[in-house]
Motif scaffolding. Structure first.
Motif, PDB file in Angstrom:
ATOM      1  N   GLN A 174      -2.670  -1.114   2.278  1.00 48.62           N
ATOM      2  CA  GLN A 174      -1.992  -1.587   1.186  1.00 48.62           C
ATOM      3  C   GLN A 174      -1.308   0.346   0.872  1.00 48.62           C
ATOM      4  O   GLN A 174      -0.672   0.555   0.071  1.00 48.62           O
ATOM      5  CB  GLN A 174      -2.298  -1.895   0.345  1.00 48.62           C
ATOM      6  CG  GLN A 174      -2.832  -3.550   0.610  1.00 48.62           C
ATOM      7  CD  GLN A 174      -3.616  -3.639  -0.844  1.00 48.62           C
ATOM      8  OE1 GLN A 174      -4.042  -3.354  -1.408  1.00 48.62           O
ATOM      9  NE2 GLN A 174      -3.789  -5.248  -0.103  1.00 48.62           N
ATOM     10  N   THR A 175      -2.026   1.426   1.207  1.00 53.85           N
ATOM     11  CA  THR A 175      -1.324   2.759   0.923  1.00 53.85           C
ATOM     12  C   THR A 175      -0.896   3.129   0.983  1.00 53.85           C
ATOM     13  O   THR A 175      -0.562   3.003   2.982  1.00 53.85           O
ATOM     14  CB  THR A 175      -3.285   3.185   0.901  1.00 53.85           C
ATOM     15  OG1 THR A 175      -3.612   3.509   1.997  1.00 53.85           O
ATOM     16  CG2 THR A 175      -3.855   2.986  -0.104  1.00 53.85           C
ATOM     17  N   ARG A 176       0.130   3.664   0.859  1.00 53.99           N
ATOM     18  CA  ARG A 176       1.236   4.616   1.684  1.00 53.99           C
ATOM     19  C   ARG A 176       0.411   5.661   2.497  1.00 53.99           C
ATOM     20  O   ARG A 176      -0.281   6.251   2.226  1.00 53.99           O
ATOM     21  CB  ARG A 176       2.516   5.004   1.199  1.00 53.99           C
ATOM     22  CG  ARG A 176       2.336   5.720  -0.368  1.00 53.99           C
ATOM     23  CD  ARG A 176       3.183   5.776  -1.121  1.00 53.99           C
ATOM     24  NE  ARG A 176       3.317   6.743  -2.179  1.00 53.99           N
ATOM     25  CZ  ARG A 176       4.087   7.033  -2.813  1.00 53.99           C
ATOM     26  NH1 ARG A 176       5.032   6.248  -3.201  1.00 53.99           N
ATOM     27  NH2 ARG A 176       4.024   7.680  -3.855  1.00 53.99           N
TER      28      ARG A 176
ATOM     29  N   SER B  64      -6.865  -0.506   3.560  1.00 53.27           N
ATOM     30  CA  SER B  64      -6.577   0.684   3.458  1.00 53.27           C
ATOM     31  C   SER B  64      -4.783   0.977   4.688  1.00 53.27           C
ATOM     32  O   SER B  64      -3.946   1.226   4.094  1.00 53.27           O
ATOM     33  CB  SER B  64      -6.562   1.547   4.405  1.00 53.27           C
ATOM     34  OG  SER B  64      -6.463   0.639   5.867  1.00 53.27           O
TER      35      SER B  64
END
Length: 70
Positions: free
Chosen positions: A53-55, A51
């Motif tokens: 890595q998600t913006r 998570s």
């Protein structure tokens, strides 16, 4: 387990009915009171947490197009 096989067997001594009933009650109490322990939840390390890595959500408003490629 066969229905004819005893669940408990006295291998030494000669207990009377009261002692045998106390033994059966104690074993039943211990087995009924021992709840199954749920497995602790697995914790992933911060390095393995995908998570990260998600913006987050993009900003709104008239300048939101500037963040569309970020």
């Amino acid at each position: 387990m066969n229905a004819e096989q005893p669940h408990l067997e006295v291998v030494r001594g000669n207990p009377d009915d009261v002692e045998l009933a106390a033994l059966v009650a104690a074993v039943a109490l211990v087995t009924a009171a021992a709840p199954e322990r749920p497995e602790p939840p697995r914790r992933t390390s911060a390095w393995a947490d995908r998570s990260r890595q998600t913006r987050g959500p993009l900003p709104h408003g008239p300048a939101a197009w500037r963040w569309s490629l970020a």
